[in-house]
Enzyme design. Structure first.
Site, PDB file in Angstrom:
ATOM      1  CB  THR A 212      50.117  25.280   1.408  1.00  0.00           C
ATOM      2  OG1 THR A 212      50.527  24.832   0.111  1.00  0.00           O
ATOM      3  CG2 THR A 212      50.547  24.262   2.457  1.00  0.00           C
ATOM      4  CG  LEU A 258      52.387  32.206   4.857  1.00  0.00           C
ATOM      5  CD1 LEU A 258      53.516  32.972   4.176  1.00  0.00           C
ATOM      6  CD2 LEU A 258      51.669  33.115   5.836  1.00  0.00           C
ATOM      7  CG  HIS A 259      54.016  26.706   0.475  1.00  0.00           C
ATOM      8  ND1 HIS A 259      52.982  26.130  -0.239  1.00  0.00           N
ATOM      9  CD2 HIS A 259      54.722  27.451  -0.420  1.00  0.00           C
ATOM     10  CE1 HIS A 259      53.059  26.495  -1.511  1.00  0.00           C
ATOM     11  NE2 HIS A 259      54.105  27.296  -1.641  1.00  0.00           N
ATOM     12  CG  ASP A 260      57.595  26.221   4.866  1.00  0.00           C
ATOM     13  OD1 ASP A 260      57.070  25.286   4.237  1.00  0.00           O
ATOM     14  OD2 ASP A 260      58.746  26.637   4.619  1.00  0.00           O
ATOM     15  CB  CYS A 262      50.057  25.352   6.462  1.00  0.00           C
ATOM     16  SG  CYS A 262      49.098  26.565   5.514  1.00  0.00           S
TER      17      CYS A 262
END
Length: 330
Positions: A212, A258-260, A262
């Site tokens: 991420t 932009l973690h989520d 992904c």
């Protein structure tokens, strides 16, 4: 859209359309993930069955309220939203209000949601749904602590029959932790739940900090959102600008991971990511390592691999597909 990103779209269209439950703790990047999924639904690439909420980035009250507001933003006041666990299995709740603001959405002034919160508990919903659907048909995108999913698998292990796979944003190995030196936030908040899920024997993909942090939200990418001719592009630009400035000040990486989104991307466009089959466990007792992932990279333990662990992402195509999804929204 470049030909490269278009190829991922074509690969997705040639597969059976995924059915998603998004288990979430909104959260600014959770908001981006939910909007991405609902935009891709408008492009007929996925079916979003429900949003289930969990305490994590902020309290359950706020994560549930935020999920209903985000559904409104997407014009989906018909979206099923279920509130779940208000605290981890054993540990006291740790939140990330210092990142996401007191309400989870950067302190943004929120309207009264038109999307209703269902009376049924999220875990009860998942048990009922997954025991009655076609076997191995539903993908769970887990972008918060894994408390709801661990409760579901513990209380009704037969529900696993309905799960195609669980795609998880969580953990880290090569990358340092983001809440302690060793642990990523979602796994740290409820490491016992994470370990239950890892041991459940269901198909798992994990999008760790290792990958991420390759999907960096820059000011230029925020401007791409701001210049969209709809409501949600500029709205998301405002929301993510708050997030990007905080993360940039903290991480000095040239942008905010932009973690989520992904996890949403991996569920629909798995070819975007390089992945390695490994065995993963989570530390639940260590004083210094609570919530840390133990990834058997070279199979030293001879344990059967239980996870597809993402190692790299085509970030240019990822952001093109993200933008296409947001542009499809009102």
């Amino acid at each position: 859209m470049t030909a490269h990103a278009q190829r991922y779209l074509e690969l997705s269209r040639n597969r059976r359309k995924p059915q998603l439950i998004i288990d979430t703790d909104p959260g600014q990047d959770d908001a981006a993930a939910i909007l991405m999924a609902l935009g891709l639904e408008k492009l007929d690439l996925v079916e979003v069955l429900a949003l289930t909420t969990v305490a994590g980035n902020v309290s359950l009250h706020n994560t549930s309220k935020n999920a209903c507001v985000i559904a409104d933003w997407a014009g989906r006041s018909d979206m099923a939203v279920y509130a779940g666990a208000e605290k981890p299995f054993i540990k006291s709740l740790v939140t990330a209000q210092h990142v996401h603001g007191h309400n989870g959405l950067g302190g943004m002034q929120l309207h009264k949601a038109q999307t209703p919160l269902k009376v049924l508990h999220a875990v009860a919903y998942m048990v009922d749904m997954l025991t009655h659907v076609e076997p191995y048909s539903v993908t769970i995108c887990a972008v918060g602590p894994l408390t709801n999913i661990a409760q579901m698998l513990s209380l009704a292990p037969e529900a696993a029959r309905g799960i195609k796979e669980i795609v998880i944003m969580g953990g880290s190995f090569f990358h340092p932790g983001n809440v302690t030196p060793m642990a990523e936030f979602n796994f740290y908040v409820d490491p016992h739940a994470a370990q239950i899920v890892l041991q459940a024997g269901v198909p798992l993909r994990i999008l760790p900090l290792d990958v991420t942090h390759q999907a960096l939200l820059t000011q230029a990418r925020i401007q791409d959102l701001a210049q969209m001719g709809n409501d949600n592009g500029p709205r998301l630009a405002t929301l993510l600008d708050h997030y990007e400035r905080h993360e940039q000040a903290s991480l000095h990486e040239g942008g905010a991971p932009l973690h989520d989104p992904c996890a949403i991307a991996c569920a629909i466009f798995p070819e975007l990511f390089e992945q390695k089959r490994v065995h993963v466990a989570v530390e639940t007792q260590g004083q210094l390592t609570m919530g840390a992932c133990v990834v058997d990279w070279w199979n030293k333990s001879k344990a059967v691999p239980n996870v597809n662990w993402a190692t790299a992402v085509d970030d240019v195509a990822f952001f093109e597909l993200f933008n296409a999804a947001i542009a499809a929204l009102p």
